[in-house]
Design a protein around this motif. Sequence first.
Motif, short mmCIF file in Angstrom:
data_model
loop_
_atom_site.label_atom_id
_atom_site.label_comp_id
_atom_site.label_asym_id
_atom_site.label_seq_id
_atom_site.Cartn_x
_atom_site.Cartn_y
_atom_site.Cartn_z
N ASP A 187 0.82 -1.22 0.00
CA ASP A 187 0.00 0.00 0.00
C ASP A 187 0.85 1.27 0.00
OD1 ASP A 187 1.04 -0.02 2.54
OD2 ASP A 187 -0.90 0.02 3.58
N GLY A 188 2.18 1.10 -0.12
CA GLY A 188 3.06 2.26 -0.17
C GLY A 188 3.52 2.75 1.20
N SER A 189 3.16 2.05 2.26
CA SER A 189 3.61 2.43 3.60
C SER A 189 4.96 1.78 3.91
CB SER A 189 2.58 2.02 4.65
OG SER A 189 2.39 0.61 4.63
N LYS A 190 5.56 2.16 5.02
CA LYS A 190 6.83 1.60 5.43
C LYS A 190 6.68 0.11 5.68
CE LYS A 190 10.49 2.27 8.89
NZ LYS A 190 10.91 3.07 10.06
N SER A 191 7.62 -0.68 5.21
CA SER A 191 7.50 -2.13 5.27
C SER A 191 7.55 -2.67 6.69
CB SER A 191 8.60 -2.79 4.44
OG SER A 191 8.51 -4.19 4.51
N ASP A 192 6.83 -3.78 6.90
CA ASP A 192 6.84 -4.47 8.19
C ASP A 192 7.95 -5.50 8.28
OD1 ASP A 192 4.49 -3.09 8.95
OD2 ASP A 192 3.28 -4.52 7.83
N VAL A 193 8.65 -5.78 7.14
CA VAL A 193 9.70 -6.79 7.15
C VAL A 193 10.87 -6.29 8.00
CG1 VAL A 193 10.91 -5.92 5.10
CG2 VAL A 193 11.00 -8.36 5.67
N ASP A 194 11.57 -7.19 8.65
CA ASP A 194 12.65 -6.83 9.56
C ASP A 194 13.98 -7.44 9.09
OD1 ASP A 194 13.94 -5.76 11.80
OD2 ASP A 194 13.55 -7.58 12.98
N PRO A 195 14.99 -6.58 8.83
CA PRO A 195 14.94 -5.12 8.79
C PRO A 195 14.44 -4.64 7.43
CG PRO A 195 17.17 -5.85 8.38
CD PRO A 195 16.36 -7.09 8.64
#
Length: 300
Positions: A187-195
């Motif tokens: 959706d264009g938001s900051k990714s939840d993947v780490d890091p």
Amino acid sequence: MLSDIDRARAALFHLDAGCDRESWVRLGMAAKAAGLDLDDWLVWSASGGNYGGEREARAVWRSFSASGGVSAATLFRAAMDTGWTDASPPRQLSSRAASRADVDRPARATLDPRWLGYWRSLGAVRDIGRAYLESRACALPPADGDLRFDPDAEHPSGYVGPCLVALVTDVLTGVPISLHRTWVNADGSKSDVDPPRLLLGGHRKAGGVIRLWPDEYLTQGLAIAEGIETALSLARVFQPAWAMIDAGNLGKLPVLAGVDALTIAVDDDPAGIRAADTCAERWAWCDRDVTLVEVGHDRA
């Protein structure tokens, strides 16, 4: 026309490294007989789903000898049996496979040609990448800058998703030395993947910069920041802009010929403040105009 080495490399990379161990070893012997080197073997081996790690792959490669009874013909025969010809397009390794091949390897002075080929295959920032930057109040860099977009980049965790891919070049020579990747959500938001942000393993960072605007745009002034998003936010007012990756690189930015004015985004943390002050002092001593702009903390 392909050289013998390039032809052998193309044949090897056409094959699946996730084969049984006996076939893997036999193909490795054939690759060595064909003149390929350890780097080829490690990167190809890392693309297999059953990859056992670089230490094992190195040990197996060292065990191959000219008396093994396997020739380069074995490699070409195996590739042809799976449909390969000299006209076959090169197989693209996933970013995850190349990342695994970088583990525990001494830092390279320049960017691995395979990673450079990957970066060159990408297009300008668009779609989700554009939406992400706009949501962060960023200016969009020009298409000939060193920021591109991969809609399906593979994260070391196994996640696959949209990603901003930046070329890191030596600040003085412009030689490519690494890649910096920023994953974002669909959706264009900051990714939840780490890091969510990663530099390539096995490549140097020191002395590197992300030229969001090419050198040709540096006619008088330059704006710099640690992170890509901070640099592009600054670019709404000051252009051209570069991202220095971290405080260490920002603090060591040498005075550049032809740049009379420098605008520095100061990250609001001790390391950021110290780096900005050090850089500002160096440029001021060389009679360059320096402007410091305070920003919130944001990592590259």
